[in-house]
Enzyme design. Sequence first.
Site, PDB file in Angstrom:
ATOM      1  N   SER A 140     -10.048  -0.008   6.749  1.00  0.00           N
ATOM      2  CA  SER A 140      -9.405   0.103   5.434  1.00  0.00           C
ATOM      3  C   SER A 140      -8.765  -1.175   4.922  1.00  0.00           C
ATOM      4  CB  SER A 140      -8.354   1.212   5.460  1.00  0.00           C
ATOM      5  OG  SER A 140      -8.981   2.471   5.451  1.00  0.00           O
ATOM      6  N   LYS A 198       0.852  -1.192   0.000  1.00  0.00           N
ATOM      7  CA  LYS A 198       0.000   0.000   0.000  1.00  0.00           C
ATOM      8  C   LYS A 198       0.885   1.238   0.000  1.00  0.00           C
ATOM      9  CE  LYS A 198      -4.075   1.883   2.448  1.00  0.00           C
ATOM     10  NZ  LYS A 198      -4.920   1.757   3.651  1.00  0.00           N
ATOM     11  N   SER A 251      -9.840   2.385   2.576  1.00  0.00           N
ATOM     12  CA  SER A 251      -8.893   3.038   1.697  1.00  0.00           C
ATOM     13  C   SER A 251      -7.991   2.086   0.919  1.00  0.00           C
ATOM     14  CB  SER A 251      -8.001   3.969   2.523  1.00  0.00           C
ATOM     15  OG  SER A 251      -7.194   3.220   3.420  1.00  0.00           O
TER      16      SER A 251
END
Lengths: 507, 521
Positions: free
Chosen positions: B191, B92, B167
């Site tokens: 997330s 990420k 996210s």
Amino acid sequence: MTTVSAPMLMDYDEAIETFDPAMGLEVHVELGTATKMFCGCPTTYGGEPNTQVCPVCLALPGAMPTVNRTAVEYAIRIGLALNCTIADWCRFARKNYFYPDMPKNFQTSQYDEPIAFNGYLDVELDDGSGETVRIEIERAHMEEDTGKSTHMGGRTGRIQGAEYSLLDYNRAGVPLVEIVTKPILGTRAAAPLVARSYVRALRDLLLSLEVSDVRMDQGSLRCDANLSLAPAGTTELGTRTETKNVNSLRSVERAVRHEIQRQGARLVAGERIVQETRHFDESTGTTSSGRSKETAEDYRYFPEPDLVPIAPDREWVEQIRGALPELPWVRRARLQADWGFSDLEMRDLVAADAVGLVEQTVAAGATAAEARSWWSAYLGQQAKTEGVALTELAITPAQLARVITLVNEGALTTKLARQVIDGVLAGDGEPDEVVAARGLAVVSDDGALQAAVDEALAAQPGVADKIRSGKVQAAGAIVGAVMKATKGQADAAKVRELVLRTLGVEG
Amino acid sequence: MTSPVAPPSSGADDLTRRTAADLAAAIASGEVSAVEVTQAHLDRIKAVDADVHAFLHVSGESALEQAQAVDRARAAGEPAASPLAGVPLALKDIVTQQGVPTTAGSRILEGWIPPYSATVTRKLLDAGVVIVGKTNLDEFAMGSSTENSAYGPTRNPWDLTRIPGGSGGGSAAALAAFEAPLAIGTDTGGSIRQPAAVTGTVGAKPTYGGVSRYGVIALASSLDQVGPCARTVLDTALLHEAIAGHDRLDSTSIEDFAPRVVDAVHRGTTDGVRGLRIGVVKELSGEGYQPGVLESFTTAVRTLQDAGAEIVEVSCPNFEYALATYYLILPSECSSNLARFDAMRYGLRVTTDAAGAALVSAEEVMSATRGQGFGAEVKRRIILGTYALSAGYYDAYYGSAQKVRTLIKRDFERAYARADVLISPASPVTAFPLGEKVDDPMAMYLNDLATIPGSLAGIPAMSVPSGLASDTGLPVGLQIMGPALGEERIYQVAAAFEAAYAAQHGGLVPDLAPELEVAAR
């Protein structure tokens, strides 16, 4: 920025008759730890800009702080020496505000949970009166220093009028302890002296605790002075100002005095005091307006979520307490009593930073009086001539003690002793080596001395006759000749005795 | 679409279809090289990522170098660096990797190349894991759809017109699109779990402090947690063990805590859930939950019951306040964490105003940079947080929120006195169409309804696919929550559930994803 006009000042004595000053002093101390508060970067002063930085103290995205244990220990040491309570549990908090030299745009500090609180410091006034004032300590808390902005192109070095600014983050994250007093009330005309004496006492204390080099000129000890005035005899507190950039003991005194006069003038003229930060100017001894605190500065404190709370182990705190050095004033009183010095003698030694030197010289075998006399007289002059501090002279207390011993044994006269010391200072070795190398020992061979006396008497028969006839004081001329002949290496008293005995005269 | 579906045409010989455990074994045995595995995934990324947009940066060259190092070590007869040596991973883009651009999905960090690596990144590289690229996310991890990324949204491989969650939509989509078998996510309010749920993949949020946050760009420090994502529970567990553990650079990381989650997975596969008490949280269902999601959840409960678990209903009355609490604590911390993006040391620097005139003071440059560099949602939360922390409001907002947070923790404690683990849907809805909620922040916030309580309490929780919703045909996630430090329990239950599901359906949910039209490109 308000327009600068010469501030109206009230006569000091008049101001004090009309108003009671209330002070609050905030002292920031840079701790002498090897590394920064929240990372492993070195704290050395004076490095090339931005060479002592890492992701943490530059606040790179993702970086996280970790607490420097030594800094916590130093803070506890300070708290204990200031008679504070040490928190069982405390936290860091974030003080949020934007400033380019503060990388995170918040300062990791302590807010409502300081490591040390509710203490006091008994301060001896700096005026030689021997009078003591107790200053109550509100708190001592840990925080980190900011980086340093240098404003270029302006006339004053301040941000106003500068063309651009340079940022050095070497100092960012250096551990600080902020020591905050409770309001200091009732000092009246002595307020500036009390402020100065407090900062001096704190400096001595911190030095003895070995937590900081407390160099006000390098900013490792910084004082902010809060001051307000209230009508004389009332207890209400007036609006305060906070004066920053007070970088010497003398400036502390002058800044407080100036603010009393300035605020007094405004109040008498019916104007109000603006709550603001003021900047002290060393060259003029005046303060000028900085940023106003009325409009801005909501720091939005909240507990620092990137650090776990600090819960100093009680055993650890007691260990630190047990290892606290003797407080400087306690030590001074003890030594003065041991040595039998007068207050004046002791104050001179303190002023010359010679207490430790005398103590070590005594420990090496000299008497206190001898040690004091040498350090404050002959060596004091040498230090002054060389433009260095006493402690920086190239002679150790042990070496001086040896010289004193040689004098006491009769091996050196005072005059010779000075020459031996000169030799040691010049790097010629230990006192005994200097004596040997320069042939400085007292001429104590009676035969050699007798020959010199006989020679001098023969050379000046007229003087010899005068002495024989009872004019004993005439012996001085013969003694002088003998001393000259022996290049000063004879004991003058002994020569005189020999002259009189040779001539059969009683001295 | 709940019936078993034949595996896509590419078949099991396609390296990108295999699990991480399987690939690691194949590499260790010499069946295939790490370079071949890496190249297959790089090829897959090249083929499908123009549609999916899971990646913001593909590190082809450095990935192949890392793979070569694994192959060289094996050739030299060295033991494998870890049970995941040579396996590709998608990182990420909020986790720093030295020398690789890291943006956090924000314009304000465009072009920033970190000079250091996060602890998690170092651990992965030390384990011989191959980092193939950085994945898309909502800006600074604020969002539930990746639509808040400054670099454009990621699309859900199950339906390219729909969101992949957020996210961590990029990491989840990379898994679902077979661009990588492993991914790293971060979970502040859901997330990791919500994207896992809507993409039919697995994602775990460890106990707060279970994985180091050092080098992970902070959103809300007291909530953020790094976690593993994969397509199977075992792969997730393997990755979990690779990244977990105390780090002296993160003092909030837990000391002496190394859960044996791989063992727990094996226990779950062999022993199942017999004798475990599983609590269904009353407050995490009903209003606000899509019927197809609730139906899938009910089926999952029955599956667990049939597998021998005792099902109990528990009530957590303070969960009602979780969303409000979260949206005070998170903005407060993020308003402070994001203050460092000021144009002084790195990232975007805006030096002229809209009319092109030079900005003079540092304050003007900071203000213009933040004005242009941050997106609307980031600004919204900074403003909210700044307000909540202000003098005079602190007690009413941040102060009360912390108190409610304590009450929510107590709800969990009481619930765990009655149940070994708690379950709920991981997301109240299946993947929704892109653009549907972008103008309605409140609707967007509701996506994390089920995941936020666990975040506030700092407990471990994960999402495993529970099947496809009958109403939309899209994946549904089952959330399994454990008490603090209870990682082993949730992995055991997740593995048991996954095994029961596979037995019932003849395969796993990720294999049901439609084949992306590679050839059409």
